[in-house]
Design an enzyme around this catalytic site. Structure first.
Site, PDB file in Angstrom:
ATOM      1  N   GLU A   1       0.883  -1.176   0.000  1.00  0.00           N
ATOM      2  CA  GLU A   1       0.000   0.000   0.000  1.00  0.00           C
ATOM      3  C   GLU A   1       0.912   1.214   0.000  1.00  0.00           C
ATOM      4  O   GLU A   1       1.524   1.530   1.017  1.00  0.00           O
ATOM      5  CB  GLU A   1      -0.892  -0.072   1.245  1.00  0.00           C
ATOM      6  CG  GLU A   1      -2.218   0.598   1.062  1.00  0.00           C
ATOM      7  CD  GLU A   1      -2.149   2.070   1.327  1.00  0.00           C
ATOM      8  OE1 GLU A   1      -1.893   2.831   0.360  1.00  0.00           O
ATOM      9  OE2 GLU A   1      -2.322   2.469   2.483  1.00  0.00           O
TER      10      GLU A   1
ATOM     11  N   CYS B   1      -2.035   9.049   2.320  1.00  0.00           N
ATOM     12  CA  CYS B   1      -1.776   8.551   0.963  1.00  0.00           C
ATOM     13  C   CYS B   1      -2.938   8.836   0.018  1.00  0.00           C
ATOM     14  O   CYS B   1      -2.735   8.985  -1.178  1.00  0.00           O
ATOM     15  CB  CYS B   1      -1.455   7.061   1.004  1.00  0.00           C
ATOM     16  SG  CYS B   1      -2.703   6.110   1.873  1.00  0.00           S
TER      17      CYS B   1
HETATM   18  P1  NAD Z   1      10.044   6.890   4.171  1.00  0.00           P
HETATM   19  O1  NAD Z   1       9.975   6.244   2.849  1.00  0.00           O
HETATM   20  O2  NAD Z   1      11.368   7.127   4.779  1.00  0.00           O
HETATM   21  O3  NAD Z   1       9.227   6.003   5.231  1.00  0.00           O
HETATM   22  C1  NAD Z   1       7.890   5.628   5.049  1.00  0.00           C
HETATM   23  C2  NAD Z   1       7.660   4.416   5.961  1.00  0.00           C
HETATM   24  O4  NAD Z   1       8.424   3.320   5.485  1.00  0.00           O
HETATM   25  C3  NAD Z   1       8.154   4.648   7.397  1.00  0.00           C
HETATM   26  O5  NAD Z   1       7.238   4.068   8.285  1.00  0.00           O
HETATM   27  C4  NAD Z   1       9.490   3.933   7.461  1.00  0.00           C
HETATM   28  O6  NAD Z   1       9.771   3.447   8.748  1.00  0.00           O
HETATM   29  C5  NAD Z   1       9.272   2.798   6.509  1.00  0.00           C
HETATM   30  N1  NAD Z   1      10.486   2.321   5.883  1.00  0.00           N
HETATM   31  C6  NAD Z   1      11.430   3.077   5.262  1.00  0.00           C
HETATM   32  N2  NAD Z   1      12.416   2.278   4.775  1.00  0.00           N
HETATM   33  C7  NAD Z   1      12.071   1.009   5.098  1.00  0.00           C
HETATM   34  C8  NAD Z   1      12.661  -0.268   4.852  1.00  0.00           C
HETATM   35  N3  NAD Z   1      13.795  -0.406   4.151  1.00  0.00           N
HETATM   36  N4  NAD Z   1      12.024  -1.348   5.340  1.00  0.00           N
HETATM   37  C9  NAD Z   1      10.859  -1.258   6.021  1.00  0.00           C
HETATM   38  N5  NAD Z   1      10.251  -0.087   6.268  1.00  0.00           N
HETATM   39  C10 NAD Z   1      10.845   1.028   5.804  1.00  0.00           C
HETATM   40  O7  NAD Z   1       9.223   8.211   4.090  1.00  0.00           O
HETATM   41  P2  NAD Z   1       8.805   9.322   5.153  1.00  0.00           P
HETATM   42  O8  NAD Z   1       9.612  10.553   4.891  1.00  0.00           O
HETATM   43  O9  NAD Z   1       8.709   8.845   6.552  1.00  0.00           O
HETATM   44  O10 NAD Z   1       7.348   9.550   4.590  1.00  0.00           O
HETATM   45  C11 NAD Z   1       7.176  10.231   3.377  1.00  0.00           C
HETATM   46  C12 NAD Z   1       6.727   9.355   2.265  1.00  0.00           C
HETATM   47  O11 NAD Z   1       6.317   8.076   2.709  1.00  0.00           O
HETATM   48  C13 NAD Z   1       5.512   9.979   1.650  1.00  0.00           C
HETATM   49  O12 NAD Z   1       5.881  10.727   0.537  1.00  0.00           O
HETATM   50  C14 NAD Z   1       4.617   8.828   1.309  1.00  0.00           C
HETATM   51  O13 NAD Z   1       4.791   8.461  -0.025  1.00  0.00           O
HETATM   52  C15 NAD Z   1       5.105   7.694   2.110  1.00  0.00           C
HETATM   53  N6  NAD Z   1       4.151   7.303   3.147  1.00  0.00           N
HETATM   54  C16 NAD Z   1       3.048   6.699   2.718  1.00  0.00           C
HETATM   55  C17 NAD Z   1       2.118   6.319   3.637  1.00  0.00           C
HETATM   56  C18 NAD Z   1       0.854   5.654   3.210  1.00  0.00           C
HETATM   57  O14 NAD Z   1      -0.111   5.704   3.945  1.00  0.00           O
HETATM   58  N7  NAD Z   1       0.841   5.008   2.052  1.00  0.00           N
HETATM   59  C19 NAD Z   1       2.332   6.570   4.985  1.00  0.00           C
HETATM   60  C20 NAD Z   1       3.508   7.218   5.386  1.00  0.00           C
HETATM   61  C21 NAD Z   1       4.433   7.564   4.433  1.00  0.00           C
END
Ligand code: NAD
Length: 477
Positions: free
Chosen positions: A249, A283
């Site tokens: 997702e 999202c």
């Molecule tokens: P990010 O990509 O650093 O992290 C998003 C999430 O992924 C966090 O919970 C993080 O802990 C997890 N994550 C990151 N790398 C991972 C890995 N290698 N393995 C497992 N989990 C991992 O981004 P951010 O700066 O925290 O959030 C911004 C972006 O994340 C947004 O632009 C959005 O696209 C996305 N996001 C989406 C949702 C959603 O509901 N789909 C929620 C939060 C963030």
């Protein structure tokens, strides 16, 4: 009072074996408010062993009994919603009212999936041979590894966990390090409801280390991730290498199509309420407002008036509509996107600046006539930013709605039946909601197409992702 968070492994709360922990920051003050235990491989091994044993117990537990425990957890969550909401607001920033709604709706999700647990039927398939009986049985996929983000600390977990538990799977959740304590309250409700030890496990740590260890591990049968598209692609590739089932997702960049015959007041107020929920860090947040040219100026003016009336502040304060953003990274990113759009020729309607002082507070911002060259027209802003553009025809609006590689949510407003039905055929998104905001209820599929991921987290489809469907065919001899 904000609690520190330990790991929950094999039915007990415990520190990481190394004793390591991470800081938790209140985004409204930038102050450290607590710590969260940081798991390492030794802790993960313990969680894997516990989940493997928990799976044996849980899959052998009657569906009706599983449902009973789940319903009790939902009840406890409702009883504790005020306290849990306060914890969530302290760590996540969202207004208290939104945190309470999230907690209460998590209880609805648990109850809905508990209902699915007792209605997960196989099929009897009419045979082409005499005295042959062919049927399918659904068996739980095994131990699930779930990775969830900070924007809906409880709800992102509860969708995965409820479907997994209803199906008879055990689960290891890698929760959000930014917002660890409200998820811990969710797990506590399940603990108090009597979920057997090992069935649910909650860990925190270095996300990349944990996913790199859990996904290939032979104990894990399925993974489910919610987060950004780039990370989702990495994890899906790893799952593919190890032939693990996966639900993804991911991000979105939702278009909103407002046609000139729509109820413009309803369109504007519903879309802005959705846009600024959780400071736009959603999202499915409406982002590209595509407005038919005849009503463009009028709609932009309505948007301006409503957005200027929004109150930004600490989620704990009364009457606040928009809390802080979660972290310095997202806060810097949205400011950069706004600067870039203005440089490229977008016009500022309102907002545009960060608030002075402590906390990651951003003014709700509206830009109009945003050119395609602006980065925000392609990149998910994940913050309180509305982008407006006019359109002249149905086909132009649909082409723009479908232009990006994202395909998560889309919104539209029109009083024409033909336009509404045509949109249902033409819009390339996992979810389309027309003339109302109708996404995210437990009984509805929730998921994306294209770069927004695959699989669904709601509705009867969701639980199927946690089952293997096996064929048995017997000749009566
Ligand atoms: P990010 O990509 O650093 O992290 C998003 C999430 O992924 C966090 O919970 C993080 O802990 C997890 N994550 C990151 N790398 C991972 C890995 N290698 N393995 C497992 N989990 C991992 O981004 P951010 O700066 O925290 O959030 C911004 C972006 O994340 C947004 O632009 C959005 O696209 C996305 N996001 C989406 C949702 C959603 O509901 N789909 C929620 C939060 C963030």
């Amino acid at each position: 009072m904000y609690p520190n968070t330990q790991l929950y492994i094999n039915g007990q709360w415990q520190d990481a074996q190394s004793g390591d922990s991470l800081a938790v920051i209140n985004p409204a003050t930038e102050q450290e408010i607590g710590r969260v235990a940081k798991a390492q491989i030794a802790d993960l091994d313990q969680a894997l062993q516990a989940a493997a044993q928990g799976f044996e117990v849980w899959k052998a537990t009657a569906a009706a009994e599983r449902a009973k425990i789940m319903k009790k957890a939902a009840h406890l969550l409702r009883e504790r919603a005020n306290d849990i909401a306060r914890i969530m607001t302290l760590e996540q920033g969202k207004p208290l009212k939104q945190a309470k709604i999230e907690t209460l709706s998590a209880a609805d999700v648990i109850e809905w999936f508990a209902g699915e647990a007792v209605r997960s039927y196989g099929q009897v398939i009419p045979s082409r041979q005499q005295d042959v009986h062919s049927y399918t049985v659904k068996t739980p996929v095994g131990v699930v590894a779930a990775f969830t983000p900070w924007n809906f600390p409880i709800n992102q977990i509860v969708r995965k966990m409820s479907a997994a538990l209803a199906a008879g799977c055990s689960i290891i959740i890698k929760g959000p390090e930014e917002t660890p304590a409200s998820p811990a309250q969710l797990i506590q409700a399940f603990h108090d409801a009597g979920v057997p030890k090992g069935v649910v496990n909650l860990v925190y740590g270095e996300p990349a280390e944990i996913s790199a260890y859990l996904i290939p591990h032979p104990v894990v049968g399925k993974i489910s991730f919610t987060g950004s598209t780039p990370v989702g692609k990495q994890l899906a590739a790893l799952a593919g290498q190890h032939m693990k089932k996966a639900t993804m997702e991911l991000g979105g960049h939702a278009p909103v199509l407002i046609f000139k015959d729509a109820d413009l007041d309803v369109a504007v107020s519903e879309m802005l309420a959705s846009k600024f929920r959780n400071a736009g860090q959603v999202c499915i947040a409406p982002t590209r407002f595509l407005i038919e040219r005849e009503v463009y100026d009028q709609v932009v003016e309505k948007i301006k008036q409503q957005v200027e009336a929004l109150k930004v502040g600490s989620g704990l304060d009364d009457g606040v509509d928009v809390g802080p953003m979660i972290h310095a990274r997202g806060y810097a990113n949205i400011q950069k996107l706004i600067r870039n759009a203005l440089d490229k020729g977008a016009k500022l309607v309102c907002g545009g600046h960060a608030l002075e002082g402590k906390g990651y507070f951003m003014q709700p911002t509206v830009l109009k006539d945003v050119p395609f060259e602006a980065d925000c027209m392609d990149k998910e802003p994940f913050g309180p930013l509305v982008l407006c553009r006019p359109f002249d025809s149905y086909s132009e609006a649909v082409a723009e709605a479908n232009r990006l590689s994202f395909g998560l949510a889309a919104y539209a407003y029109s009083r024409s039946n033909k336009v509404c039905l045509d949109l249902g055929r033409d819009i390339q998104s996992g979810m389309l909601t027309i003339n109302h905001v109708g996404l995210g209820f437990p009984e509805l599929p929730f998921g994306g197409l294209k770069d927004s991921g695959y699989g669904t987290e709601g509705g009867s489809e969701a639980i199927n992702a946690y089952f293997d469907t096996r064929l048995v065919t017997v000749a009566a001899r």
